[in-house]
Scaffold this active site. Sequence first.
Site, PDB file in Angstrom:
ATOM      1  N   HIS A 149      -4.003  24.184   9.013  1.00 40.23           N
ATOM      2  CA  HIS A 149      -5.017  23.955  10.040  1.00 40.23           C
ATOM      3  C   HIS A 149      -6.380  24.471   9.591  1.00 40.23           C
ATOM      4  O   HIS A 149      -6.462  25.548   8.992  1.00 40.23           O
ATOM      5  CB  HIS A 149      -4.604  24.669  11.333  1.00 40.23           C
ATOM      6  CG  HIS A 149      -5.544  24.441  12.464  1.00 40.23           C
ATOM      7  ND1 HIS A 149      -5.593  23.240  13.151  1.00 40.23           N
ATOM      8  CD2 HIS A 149      -6.504  25.238  13.005  1.00 40.23           C
ATOM      9  CE1 HIS A 149      -6.522  23.320  14.087  1.00 40.23           C
ATOM     10  NE2 HIS A 149      -7.086  24.524  14.019  1.00 40.23           N
TER      11      HIS A 149
ATOM     12  N   CYS B 134      -3.398  -2.044 -15.311  1.00 38.95           N
ATOM     13  CA  CYS B 134      -3.728  -0.877 -14.481  1.00 38.95           C
ATOM     14  C   CYS B 134      -4.920  -0.111 -15.026  1.00 38.95           C
ATOM     15  O   CYS B 134      -5.857   0.204 -14.303  1.00 38.95           O
ATOM     16  CB  CYS B 134      -2.511   0.048 -14.373  1.00 38.95           C
ATOM     17  SG  CYS B 134      -2.839   1.539 -13.403  1.00 38.95           S
TER      18      CYS B 134
ATOM     19  N   GLU C 295      -1.750  17.942   9.151  1.00 38.05           N
ATOM     20  CA  GLU C 295      -0.875  18.713  10.046  1.00 38.05           C
ATOM     21  C   GLU C 295      -0.318  17.864  11.184  1.00 38.05           C
ATOM     22  O   GLU C 295       0.689  18.207  11.793  1.00 38.05           O
ATOM     23  CB  GLU C 295      -1.608  19.927  10.607  1.00 38.05           C
ATOM     24  CG  GLU C 295      -2.733  19.602  11.579  1.00 38.05           C
ATOM     25  CD  GLU C 295      -3.418  20.858  12.112  1.00 38.05           C
ATOM     26  OE1 GLU C 295      -2.715  21.795  12.526  1.00 38.05           O
ATOM     27  OE2 GLU C 295      -4.671  20.896  12.095  1.00 38.05           O
TER      28      GLU C 295
ATOM     29  N   TYR D 114      -3.567  -6.535  -0.945  1.00 44.13           N
ATOM     30  CA  TYR D 114      -4.233  -5.329  -1.456  1.00 44.13           C
ATOM     31  C   TYR D 114      -5.621  -5.638  -2.021  1.00 44.13           C
ATOM     32  O   TYR D 114      -6.624  -5.048  -1.637  1.00 44.13           O
ATOM     33  CB  TYR D 114      -3.458  -4.766  -2.652  1.00 44.13           C
ATOM     34  CG  TYR D 114      -2.176  -4.062  -2.452  1.00 44.13           C
ATOM     35  CD1 TYR D 114      -2.097  -2.687  -2.642  1.00 44.13           C
ATOM     36  CD2 TYR D 114      -1.005  -4.740  -2.147  1.00 44.13           C
ATOM     37  CE1 TYR D 114      -0.897  -2.019  -2.526  1.00 44.13           C
ATOM     38  CE2 TYR D 114       0.197  -4.083  -2.028  1.00 44.13           C
ATOM     39  CZ  TYR D 114       0.258  -2.721  -2.223  1.00 44.13           C
ATOM     40  OH  TYR D 114       1.446  -2.068  -2.103  1.00 44.13           O
TER      41      TYR D 114
ATOM     42  N   LYS E 239     -10.688  -0.185 -10.440  1.00 44.16           N
ATOM     43  CA  LYS E 239     -10.812  -0.466  -9.003  1.00 44.16           C
ATOM     44  C   LYS E 239     -11.082   0.815  -8.217  1.00 44.16           C
ATOM     45  O   LYS E 239     -11.971   0.875  -7.371  1.00 44.16           O
ATOM     46  CB  LYS E 239      -9.527  -1.155  -8.516  1.00 44.16           C
ATOM     47  CG  LYS E 239      -9.466  -1.510  -7.040  1.00 44.16           C
ATOM     48  CD  LYS E 239      -8.798  -0.456  -6.169  1.00 44.16           C
ATOM     49  CE  LYS E 239      -7.461   0.052  -6.636  1.00 44.16           C
ATOM     50  NZ  LYS E 239      -6.310  -0.744  -6.290  1.00 44.16           N
TER      51      LYS E 239
ATOM     52  N   CYS F 145      -5.840  -0.793 -11.347  1.00 42.48           N
ATOM     53  CA  CYS F 145      -5.888   0.404 -10.502  1.00 42.48           C
ATOM     54  C   CYS F 145      -7.043   1.347 -10.837  1.00 42.48           C
ATOM     55  O   CYS F 145      -7.762   1.796  -9.935  1.00 42.48           O
ATOM     56  CB  CYS F 145      -4.585   1.196 -10.630  1.00 42.48           C
ATOM     57  SG  CYS F 145      -3.097   0.208 -10.836  1.00 42.48           S
TER      58      CYS F 145
ATOM     59  N   GLU G 282      -9.360  -4.534  -0.646  1.00 41.57           N
ATOM     60  CA  GLU G 282     -10.010  -3.501  -1.451  1.00 41.57           C
ATOM     61  C   GLU G 282     -11.370  -3.961  -1.943  1.00 41.57           C
ATOM     62  O   GLU G 282     -12.369  -3.228  -1.832  1.00 41.57           O
ATOM     63  CB  GLU G 282      -9.103  -3.102  -2.617  1.00 41.57           C
ATOM     64  CG  GLU G 282      -7.897  -2.295  -2.162  1.00 41.57           C
ATOM     65  CD  GLU G 282      -6.869  -2.049  -3.262  1.00 41.57           C
ATOM     66  OE1 GLU G 282      -6.015  -1.168  -3.071  1.00 41.57           O
ATOM     67  OE2 GLU G 282      -6.907  -2.750  -4.307  1.00 41.57           O
TER      68      GLU G 282
END
Length: 500
Positions: A473, A74, A478, A214, A82, A79, A218
């Site tokens: 908002h 990782c 939302e 993935y 990347k 991760c 990616e």
Amino acid sequence: MARKMLADGELNNAAAAEEATETHYDFDLFVIGAGSGGVRAARFSANNGAKVGICELPFHPISSEEIGGVGGTCVIRGCVPKKILVYGATYGSELEDARNYGWEINEKVDFTWKKLLQKKTDEILRLNNIYKRLLANAAVKLYEGEGRIVGPNEVEVRQIDGTKISYTAKHILIATGSRAQKPNIPGHELAITSDEALSLEEFPKRAIVLGGGYIAVEFASIWRGMGATVDLFFRKELPLRGFDDEMRALVARNLEGRGINLHPQTSLAELIKTDEGIKVISSHGEEFVADVVLFATGRAPNTKRLNLEAVGVELDQAGAVKVDEYSRTNIPSICAVGDATNRINLTPVALMEATCFANTVFGGKPTKADYTNVACAVFCIPPLAVVGLSEEEAVEKATGDILVFTSGFNPMKNTISGRQEKTLMKLIVDEKTDKVIGASMCGPDAAEIMQGIAIALKCGATKAQFDSTVGIHPSSAEEFVTMRTVTRRIAYKAKPKTSL
């Protein structure tokens, strides 16, 4: 000393008697593998009073059987680097979009791959050192070298100079992760894996990616975002098998919208080295030429060199360590966490399993890992994030009608920039209980938004509670609390009973 666990998870009341005649060990716990799971287990066990040792291969950005590094996949070649490249790739389109926001970019903007590569390397070296300090601060003894299990309570470490030293431990934890695999097609040695893709000396102007998961989408997004021509080949009709089909379709449209050439239901038959580059022949007989070919076709548990069969540790057909709900193998003194067990192969899941291990074995709190409502994200551009059940999974597991709520829209930012790229949000609701059992989003900031939604699902939130929540908002987020109209109802169909 930690007390042994009974099969039902309760502490052995005879442990005190055992301790009187207990064998002396060099360590209470020895961990093989200092990736995310291994480091977490080592630190937390030490914090609970255990004497802990851990071993890891010497550092290098590209892994092999003899090099790795503290921090694991990782941090060093997964991760983190990347995501750094994903950030880098997004700036190209951001600069394009900025023009309609009044930013006059008159000169040609150049991208320097080697500069970003060096910054990425600097960051993973920094994190590698941080992980070492975390271990040192927890009084965990770190050994640099390759570990293998030679007995139920013994680990052998082959050091950098080739010498071997053995250590005994009351408990041994396997946390060796997984490694990228290449399909055995002619010319496969010309292709690279994600390890090498994160450390290429030169930026590829023409890239071919094989895979639909993935990593494939990616890297296709990364290279295309930096200006490369990218062709993505995958076996199914849509990429990202296992995710919600509606989201998969949108990801595919977005990839194409960003200029990636998709080749569904197509594999690669052969790779040939030529003066012009790597000639690639597809399963349909088409020919392409690329500067780099990435195989993103899966990973396998990194267990082959651990000597597990000789010790009697059971493995499955993929080479993953078989464990129970407490991460224990069939050998009472040996446990395993993370990708080496091939459960849910995500860094945060490995951290969860490691925490549960430390609590169970050294904290006096038997704890099972909870795999329900684990959120995850795919960092394509724009990203996809999900938690809970997909629509297809919900229908398969249903005991009543399923309600699907969706909201598709052009994000506010795009209305000015002129970018035509829809965001899609989706909630899956069990009508009988009104509980939200699945959520997904494809669009900017999807991962950041989905982490909050994951907490709601973990707490058992109902659709009525989503509806009663006041939105922020203006924001895309939302929309998750303003989806009032059912997009579709999927009627429950009782599955026929069979005596077969």
